[in-house]
Design a protein around this motif. Structure first.
Motif, short mmCIF file in Angstrom:
data_model
loop_
_atom_site.label_atom_id
_atom_site.label_comp_id
_atom_site.label_asym_id
_atom_site.label_seq_id
_atom_site.Cartn_x
_atom_site.Cartn_y
_atom_site.Cartn_z
N GLY A 164 0.82 -1.20 0.00
CA GLY A 164 0.00 0.00 0.00
C GLY A 164 0.85 1.25 0.00
N ILE A 165 0.36 2.25 -0.72
CA ILE A 165 1.10 3.51 -0.84
C ILE A 165 0.62 4.45 0.26
CG2 ILE A 165 1.70 5.42 -2.36
CD1 ILE A 165 0.96 3.55 -4.72
N THR A 166 1.33 4.41 1.38
CA THR A 166 1.06 5.30 2.50
C THR A 166 2.38 5.99 2.86
OG1 THR A 166 1.60 3.66 4.19
CG2 THR A 166 -0.69 3.70 3.41
N PRO A 167 2.31 7.14 3.51
CA PRO A 167 3.56 7.79 3.92
C PRO A 167 4.45 6.86 4.76
CG PRO A 167 1.77 9.33 4.17
CD PRO A 167 1.15 7.99 3.81
N ARG A 168 3.82 6.09 5.63
CA ARG A 168 4.58 5.15 6.49
C ARG A 168 5.33 4.14 5.62
NH1 ARG A 168 3.56 2.84 12.02
NH2 ARG A 168 4.46 0.77 11.99
N ASN A 169 4.65 3.54 4.66
CA ASN A 169 5.28 2.53 3.81
C ASN A 169 6.33 3.14 2.89
OD1 ASN A 169 3.77 0.54 4.99
ND2 ASN A 169 2.30 0.37 3.32
N VAL A 170 6.08 4.35 2.40
CA VAL A 170 7.07 5.02 1.54
C VAL A 170 8.36 5.25 2.32
CG1 VAL A 170 7.58 7.16 0.31
CG2 VAL A 170 5.36 6.07 0.00
N ILE A 171 8.23 5.70 3.57
CA ILE A 171 9.42 5.95 4.39
C ILE A 171 10.10 4.65 4.77
CG2 ILE A 171 10.18 6.82 6.64
CD1 ILE A 171 8.11 9.10 6.25
N ILE A 172 9.34 3.64 5.12
CA ILE A 172 9.93 2.34 5.44
C ILE A 172 10.67 1.79 4.22
CG2 ILE A 172 9.40 -0.10 5.93
CD1 ILE A 172 7.23 0.93 7.86
N GLU A 173 10.06 1.89 3.05
CA GLU A 173 10.71 1.41 1.83
C GLU A 173 12.02 2.17 1.58
OE1 GLU A 173 9.36 0.12 -2.56
OE2 GLU A 173 8.81 2.17 -2.02
N PHE A 174 12.00 3.48 1.79
CA PHE A 174 13.21 4.28 1.61
C PHE A 174 14.32 3.79 2.54
CE2 PHE A 174 15.81 7.86 3.08
CZ PHE A 174 16.42 8.21 1.88
N PHE A 175 14.00 3.58 3.81
CA PHE A 175 15.02 3.11 4.76
C PHE A 175 15.45 1.68 4.47
CE2 PHE A 175 13.92 6.85 7.27
CZ PHE A 175 15.17 7.24 7.75
N LEU A 176 14.56 0.85 3.94
CA LEU A 176 14.95 -0.51 3.54
C LEU A 176 15.94 -0.46 2.37
CD1 LEU A 176 11.52 -2.36 3.77
CD2 LEU A 176 13.55 -2.84 5.16
N GLU A 177 15.67 0.43 1.42
CA GLU A 177 16.57 0.58 0.28
C GLU A 177 17.93 1.11 0.71
OE1 GLU A 177 14.51 3.26 -2.31
OE2 GLU A 177 13.16 1.70 -3.07
N MET A 178 17.93 2.00 1.68
CA MET A 178 19.16 2.68 2.10
C MET A 178 19.65 2.19 3.46
SD MET A 178 19.76 4.64 -0.34
CE MET A 178 19.09 5.64 -1.63
N ARG A 179 19.31 0.97 3.82
CA ARG A 179 19.66 0.50 5.16
C ARG A 179 21.18 0.58 5.39
NH1 ARG A 179 17.19 -5.06 3.76
NH2 ARG A 179 18.32 -5.27 1.84
N GLY A 180 21.50 0.88 6.61
CA GLY A 180 22.90 1.07 6.95
C GLY A 180 23.31 2.53 6.90
N LEU A 181 22.46 3.38 6.32
CA LEU A 181 22.76 4.81 6.24
C LEU A 181 21.75 5.58 7.09
CD1 LEU A 181 23.34 5.13 2.38
CD2 LEU A 181 25.07 4.89 4.16
N ASP A 182 22.18 6.70 7.63
CA ASP A 182 21.26 7.52 8.42
C ASP A 182 20.91 8.80 7.67
OD1 ASP A 182 23.81 8.55 8.73
OD2 ASP A 182 23.73 8.68 10.91
N PHE A 183 19.69 9.28 7.88
CA PHE A 183 19.16 10.42 7.15
C PHE A 183 18.40 11.35 8.07
CE2 PHE A 183 19.57 7.08 4.03
CZ PHE A 183 20.14 7.73 2.95
N SER A 184 18.40 12.63 7.72
CA SER A 184 17.59 13.61 8.44
C SER A 184 16.17 13.59 7.88
CB SER A 184 18.19 15.01 8.29
OG SER A 184 18.03 15.46 6.95
N ILE A 185 15.27 14.20 8.62
CA ILE A 185 13.88 14.29 8.16
C ILE A 185 13.81 15.04 6.84
CG2 ILE A 185 11.63 15.30 8.70
CD1 ILE A 185 12.20 14.59 11.65
N GLY A 186 14.56 16.11 6.70
CA GLY A 186 14.58 16.88 5.46
C GLY A 186 15.05 16.05 4.28
#
Length: 108
Positions: free
Chosen positions: A13-35
């Motif tokens: 499902g396309i929700t903000p929660r899933n979009v952010i989780i997918e982003f962190f799954l793709e970039m796991r191991g890296l840290d990011f700011s909210i911006g």
């Protein structure tokens, strides 16, 4: 960057929660700011802030360090639910790779 959703969001499902989780799954191991997350996912900054706050409370994301006053977050790979999400994400990637290989065989 425009709001693009990957196969993970297509399935769950396309929700903000899933979009952010997918982003962190793709970039796991890296840290990011909210911006950075808002910019890369195409989500509104306020929506990103609220969703990351929710994910931090649920311990899906962990604060790591502050850079120039901005808190950075990383995927919490110690949480069992996150481990399941990583395995699921890897299975999705494997499926995509297999479909791509099949297409290459047909073309060649």
């Amino acid at each position: 960057m425009e709001n693009t959703c990957g196969e993970f969001c297509e399935i769950f499902g396309i929700t903000p929660r899933n979009v952010i989780i997918e982003f962190f799954l793709e970039m796991r191991g890296l840290d990011f700011s909210i911006g950075d997350v808002a910019k890369e996912t195409g989500l509104n900054r306020a929506t990103t802030y609220n969703t990351i706050e929710e994910l931090e409370k649920a311990k899906y994301l962990t604060p790591t360090r502050k850079v120039s006053g901005s808190q950075l977050y990383i995927l919490n790979t110690d949480k069992e639910e996150v481990k399941v999400l990583i395995n699921t994400f890897n299975m999705i990637l494997k499926s995509i790779a297999e479909k791509y290989k099949e297409k290459q065989k047909i073309v060649a």
